[in-house]
Structures are given as C-alpha cells and as structure tokens.
Design a protein around this motif. Structure first.
Motif, short mmCIF file in Angstrom:
data_model
loop_
_atom_site.label_atom_id
_atom_site.label_comp_id
_atom_site.label_asym_id
_atom_site.label_seq_id
_atom_site.Cartn_x
_atom_site.Cartn_y
_atom_site.Cartn_z
N ASP A 79 38.87 44.36 31.66
CA ASP A 79 39.52 43.09 31.36
C ASP A 79 38.91 42.42 30.13
OD1 ASP A 79 41.22 43.33 33.47
OD2 ASP A 79 39.99 42.18 34.86
N TYR A 80 37.67 42.80 29.81
CA TYR A 80 37.00 42.21 28.65
C TYR A 80 37.01 43.16 27.45
CZ TYR A 80 35.32 39.17 32.35
OH TYR A 80 35.25 38.30 33.42
N ALA A 81 37.60 44.34 27.64
CA ALA A 81 37.67 45.32 26.55
C ALA A 81 38.86 45.02 25.66
CB ALA A 81 37.77 46.73 27.12
N VAL A 82 38.64 44.96 24.39
CA VAL A 82 39.70 44.61 23.46
C VAL A 82 40.82 45.63 23.49
CG1 VAL A 82 38.60 45.78 21.51
CG2 VAL A 82 40.15 43.88 21.08
N GLY A 84 29.32 53.47 26.01
CA GLY A 84 30.62 52.87 25.74
C GLY A 84 31.68 53.28 26.74
N ALA A 85 31.64 54.55 27.18
CA ALA A 85 32.60 55.01 28.18
C ALA A 85 32.43 54.26 29.49
CB ALA A 85 32.44 56.51 28.39
N ILE A 86 31.17 53.94 29.83
CA ILE A 86 30.90 53.19 31.06
C ILE A 86 31.34 51.74 30.91
CG2 ILE A 86 29.10 52.41 32.63
CD1 ILE A 86 27.51 54.90 31.92
N VAL A 87 31.03 51.14 29.76
CA VAL A 87 31.38 49.74 29.53
C VAL A 87 32.89 49.55 29.60
CG1 VAL A 87 31.38 47.89 27.81
CG2 VAL A 87 29.30 49.22 28.20
#
Length: 656
Positions: free
Chosen positions: A619-622, A610-613
């Motif tokens: 820009d796609y992270a809520v 999750g830290a990498i994502v």
C-alpha cells in the motif's frame, strides 16, 4: 499535458554516457563511474516527474512541436511521461544503479574481455528501454523496440565463441526480424484503419483509441488481425510460446546481461508493449466487444486466445524448468513462465487482474534480478553453474544463497515477498469474473506449485545436503524422490543418507555415473558450457592470471588495456579449484562479508530487500499506487468503485 524536455533527457542521458565510457577505456574506475553517474542521473530525471504524473500531469516532448518535422500525417516522433510510462521507466532506471555496481564486480572478477564495449552497450540498452517506456505512439515504440534488439546483440554475443554467436543470431532473428515485422505490420494496419474514419492516428489513449474503436465497427476482421499482429510482435520479447526459445539460449551472455536485460529491460519491454496494446491501443471495452467467431465454440473475446497462450506458456515453461540442471537456464525458463503471468493478468481484462499484472512487473524484476545476481556470484566465486554440483554451497556463500531463497519465494508467490501480492490480485480478478475464467485461476495456482517444485531443490541442496552425500538433480530426470547417493561419493560409508537418516532400499535402481567419472558419459540434461568462455571454447577461469594478462596484452589496445588492469582490482581469494563443484575436502565455511566482493554482495542484498519491502508494504509502494492509477484511467472511475461493479456490466459501460 505539459510540454517538457525531461522525457527526452531521460532517454539521452545514457547515450551521452556511451561517449564518456568509450573515452575512458584506459581508466576502468572512471569508465564504471560514468555508468553509475548516468544511472543516477536517469533515475533522478524520472523521479523528478513522478509526483506531478501521480497528480494527473502528463509530460510530453514532440519532434514536430520542437522542430516542425513530421514524417507522415498522424505520425509524430514523440515521448510522453504518463503513469504507465513512468511505471516502467522508474523500475528500469532504479535497477540499473545497482546493476552497474554488480556488473563491475562480475566483469572484474572474471577478467572479462572487451569491458568497455560491454558497458557502452549496457548504457545504450537502458536508453532504448526508457525510450520504449516514454514512447507516445506505436511508431516511436517500434523505433526503440528495434533499437533495443540491436544494441543488446553485442551483450548476448559477448563471449564471441560459436555458442554465443549462434545465440546472438537467434536473438536477432526472433526479436529484431520476427518481432519487428509483426509489430510493424500491426502498426501499419492501425494507421490504415484509423484513416478510414477520419485523420489517422497512432497515439496511445487511456482506455483505447476512439478512432480505432470506430474503425473496428467498419472493418472488424482487420481490427482483429491487427490486434494479434501487435500481440505477436511484443509477445516475442515477452517469450510467449512458441516464440520463446531465444531467451534460454541468450543465457550464454554474462550474468549482468541475463539479470537486468533479461529480467527487466528486454523481456519486460515485451510485456510492457502488450500492456500498451491492451490498455491504450484497443482498450478492454473494444477487446471484449470485438469477439472472434470460433467454429464449434461460438464467439469469444479477443482476450481469450491470448489468455490461453499465456496459461499454456506459464505451465509448460515451469515443467521444462524442472528438467534444467544448469542454474541460469532453469532461471531462463522460469522467466518465460513469469512473463506469462503478466500477459495472462492483462488479458483477463478485470481491473484487479490488471493491477496484479502490472504490479508483477516490478515484483518479478526484483526477485528475478536477485536470482540472477546470485547465480552470477556463485559462478564468479566457485565456477559452479550446475545445481547438481551445489550440495552444501550454502556454507560457502550464506548471504548469496539466503538471498536466492528470498527470490525463489517471490517467484513462487509466497508471502511476504512481492510476488504474493501480484498473484493474489490476479487470482481475485480471475475468480471475480467466474465461469471459464476459473481455468486461468487454476493455471496460476498450478504454476505456483511448479515454481516451488523447481526452486526448492536448489535451496534444499545448498543448505540441507552435504558435498559427499546428496540427491541427484534435476527433479524430473531421476526416480521419484531422487537418489540417496551422491554423484560424487568421497566416502566409502554407504550407511548414511543425505539427510542423516537411514538409507532407503535402492535395489533395482540403476545409479548413473557422474560426468566426471567417465569420459564416455554424456550428460543427460542441459550440460551446456559455462557462461564465461574464451574464443576457443575453453573456460577462461581455468587459465592462469599470467595467461589472461598475456592474452589481454595482445588484444586491441584501444579497448583492452583497461580490462587487463581491471583484473588486479578483484580479490584473489577464490577457492583453489577451477572447475564446478566443491573443492577437495568440501566447501570452506565463509561469513557473509567474505564470500564475495562488496560490489556484488551489496546489490544482491539491496535488491532482495526490495522484494521483501514491496511485499510487506504494497500500500505504500509507489508501483502499486501507479498500477491502480493506470487502471482508473483505463476504466474511468475510482479503483475503489471498480470492485463493486459486476464484470459484464463494467465491460458494457466501458464499451459504451
């Protein structure tokens, strides 16, 4: 604004889980199942409100509107799911899911006592944390803020030895009495100030309370005092110096507590409270327009003293962390530093810096939770807590130490981990303001270098050193560059350096003996007991399984029958040594699948991913989108336009 019961339901679901957890004390699998189910339900309730909140809807539940009960005029016990509240609630509820699994593996792996009390207190803590997130005014957030301190006390003092009790009392003194008094005093002053210009109010408003802005023109000194009282109240849990020392001592708690509550719920509630004060009680415009008259300096905004304290804290805490050999205490001081990133970004008042500060809340949570999970896994599997005893441990725990490396990179702000994104926004904000704000940008950069300085030795000693030849740690305790000779030398060959090269000339360097070599040696740095001790202060891991079972059978049957049974569920393949450091012959080589149980490995892998994502696709992270939406509400214009307006003009426009 829409009346809805879901904010209340999200708070109460954990409270219901407490009853079910206690009722299932004789059935450990069912007990932990209730924890997981409550976490999933809480997360589902929060997610169900997310799309509408991102479209501009605010969900609200009010005690007055539901029952007609109101304590005083302008004081209503109310919950509100707005962008800032959903931001914090989404993070806490999501991470609780994986921490529930991890906590089960950790507590069973160590055959911990009073597991039912532990899981019940954990559920209560999440209920209070979500209550803080959804609080609609200063009174409601005060109630849950104090409740969070009370229900987390049993977790901090879980070991029940003298050290744990001292840490627990210190925790309550700082957070419940100290922070609570400051927060209550500031709240009372806000109530009095707003009553001067009309009806009293304590409700949060995006961009700041209009009534408070009007009252500040009448009583500026009292408005300034109330601001610093509120910042101090929330700053206690945010571990701002000199109110920080409780955090490191609280590391005596089990690692799941250190992970979720001291990387997410407790400490983040302080940073979240600071965000509420700066963005929705005073607002950037009022803070900028209500300067302090400092003798010899002139007028400075209310944000400058807060920024100075935050910059000092993140620098000093990073330096202190470099001296800590106990892994969890090094992580604790790292947390102190990282929380100040959030406070510093918020106090810069620039839209980009505020976005970076808000995004650093989940960025830090994912990375630091990974680090604490790794520290706990190392403790459970090898009983090792000190960095100086971890040489070569990467081959024993390859997945754990790889995840630790990811979390450390996130703390240092290295791409592509989420910490890089948050710190980049803060640097851009500080640079855009210019002037003396460059000093704060310099503090951010310096702290990033210090992060590398105190995390790299952990990674290096785990993967690039061997058990019989390694440098002493921590970094600042020994001559520059460390020693080429291990504390524990199992080989008579003095011609091989730790990195396989030629040894350096060590003439004139006095090698201190390892603590294990002499009973008279006093460990120079941070030799604190393990985070798992029995009531008599001994390490429970050194007791035999039969002894642990016998002790469990003598405890109160209503709570500990299930804990004795729980020990059977854990695998029996620990290393054959019961003290820290490698066993005789060095660390055995393990594959990622066999280094620990899936209950601990799966959460570590998921949170590290999750830290990498978050870093690769911000820009796609809520969370980033929510942060931008919060800033748009505070400044009253689209985020894309905020970067085109000079800072002084923007503050003038917001003030007007």
């Amino acid at each position: 604004m829409v009346a809805d019961i879901r904010p209340l339901a999200a708070v109460l679901v954990s409270a219901v889980a407490i009853v079910l957890i206690v009722a299932s004390h004789r059935r450990p699998n069912l007990r932990e199942g209730w924890s997981v189910l409550a976490a999933l339900t809480k997360f589902g309730l929060v997610v169900s409100m997310l799309p509408a909140v991102m479209d501009g809807t605010v969900f609200r539940w009010s005690l007055k509107e539901s029952t007609g009960i109101q304590f005083l005029e302008g004081i209503d016990f109310a919950l509100r799911a707005d962008p800032l509240g959903i931001f914090f609630a989404l993070l806490a509820s999501f991470l609780w899911i994986f921490t529930s699994f991890y906590a089960a593996g950790y507590m069973r792996g160590l055959s911990e006592h009073d597991q039912t009390r532990f899981f019940a207190s954990f559920a209560a803590s999440l209920s209070a944390a979500v209550g803080i997130a959804f609080a609609a005014n200063l009174v409601t957030i005060f109630v849950f803020y104090e409740l969070l301190s009370l229900v987390t006390y049993p977790l901090v003092a879980h070991n029940e030895d003298e050290e744990a009790r001292i840490a627990g009392r210190k925790y309550l003194t700082y957070t419940f009495f100290g922070g609570g008094v400051f927060l209550l005093a500031g709240t009372v002053m806000i109530y009095w100030l707003t009553n001067l210009v009309g009806g009293p109010t304590l409700a949060f408003e995006a961009g700041g309370m209009d009534a408070l802005a009007a009252a500040a023109q009448v009583e500026p000194v009292y408005a300034q005092a109330a601001f610093f009282l509120l910042i101090a109240g929330f700053g206690v849990k945010a571990a701002l110096m000199p109110l920080h020392s409780w955090l490191a001592d609280a590391m005596v708690a089990p690692t799941p507590v250190s992970g979720l509550l001291h990387a997410v719920a407790v400490v983040k509630s302080g940073a979240f409270g600071v965000a509420r004060v700066i963005l929705e009680v005073y607002g950037p415009g009022l803070i900028y327009d209500l300067p302090l008259d400092v003798p010899g300096i002139g007028e400075v905004g209310l944000n400058i003293p807060v920024a100075i304290v935050a910059a000092f804290t993140l620098t000093a805490a990073s330096i202190i962390a470099m001296r800590k050999d106990h892994l969890k205490r090094r992580l604790a001081y790292s947390t102190t530093a990282q929380l100040s990133y959030i406070v510093l970004g918020l106090s810069l008042l620039h839209p980009y810096a505020i976005v970076g500060a808000l995004f650093h809340i989940p960025a830090h949570a994912f990375a630091k939770l990974t680090l604490f999970f790794c520290a706990g896994s190392i403790h459970v599997e090898t009983h090792t807590d000190y960095i100086s005893e971890m040489a070569g441990i990467g081959k024993r725990m390859p997945l754990t130490m790889s995840a630790f490396t990811i979390g450390a990179a996130g703390m240092a702000g290295l791409p592509p981990i989420a910490g890089f994104v948050s710190k980049f926004y803060m640097l851009i904000g500080a640079g855009d303001v210019g002037g003396s704000y460059w000093l704060f940008a310099g503090a951010l950069l310096l702290s990033a270098v210090l992060n590398i300085a105190y995390f790299w030795p952990v990674v290096y000693t785990a993967f690039f050193e061997s058990e019989d030849r390694h440098d002493a740690k921590p970094l600042l305790e020994f001559p520059e560059g460390g020693l080429i000779q291990s504390y524990v030398t199992t080989s008579d060959d003095e011609s091989v350096a730790a990195d396989g090269g030629e040894p350096a000339d060590t003439s004139g360097i006095e090698n201190e003996p390892h603590a294990a070599d002499t009973d008279d040696y006093e460990y120079a740095v941070d030799k604190y007991p393990s985070d798992h001790t029995t009531a008599d202060g001994t390490d429970a891991s050194s007791q035999s399984t039969d002894t642990q079972a016998a002790e469990a059978s003598t405890r109160d049957d209503h709570d500990d029958h299930d804990d004795a049974v729980a020990a059977v569920d854990h695998h029996g393949d620990h290393d054959d040594h019961l003290t820290g450091g490698p066993p005789a012959g060095g660390w055995p080589r393990r594959s990622p699948r066999t280094e620990s149980t899936w209950l601990m490995l799966a959460p570590i892998a998921v949170i590290a991913t999750g830290a990498i994502v978050l870093g690769i696709g911000p820009d796609y992270a809520v969370f980033l989108e929510l942060a931008m939406q919060i800033v748009e509400g505070v400044f009253g214009m689209p985020f894309e336009q905020l970067g085109d307006v000079p800072f002084d003009e923007l503050m003038t426009e917001v003030t007007n």
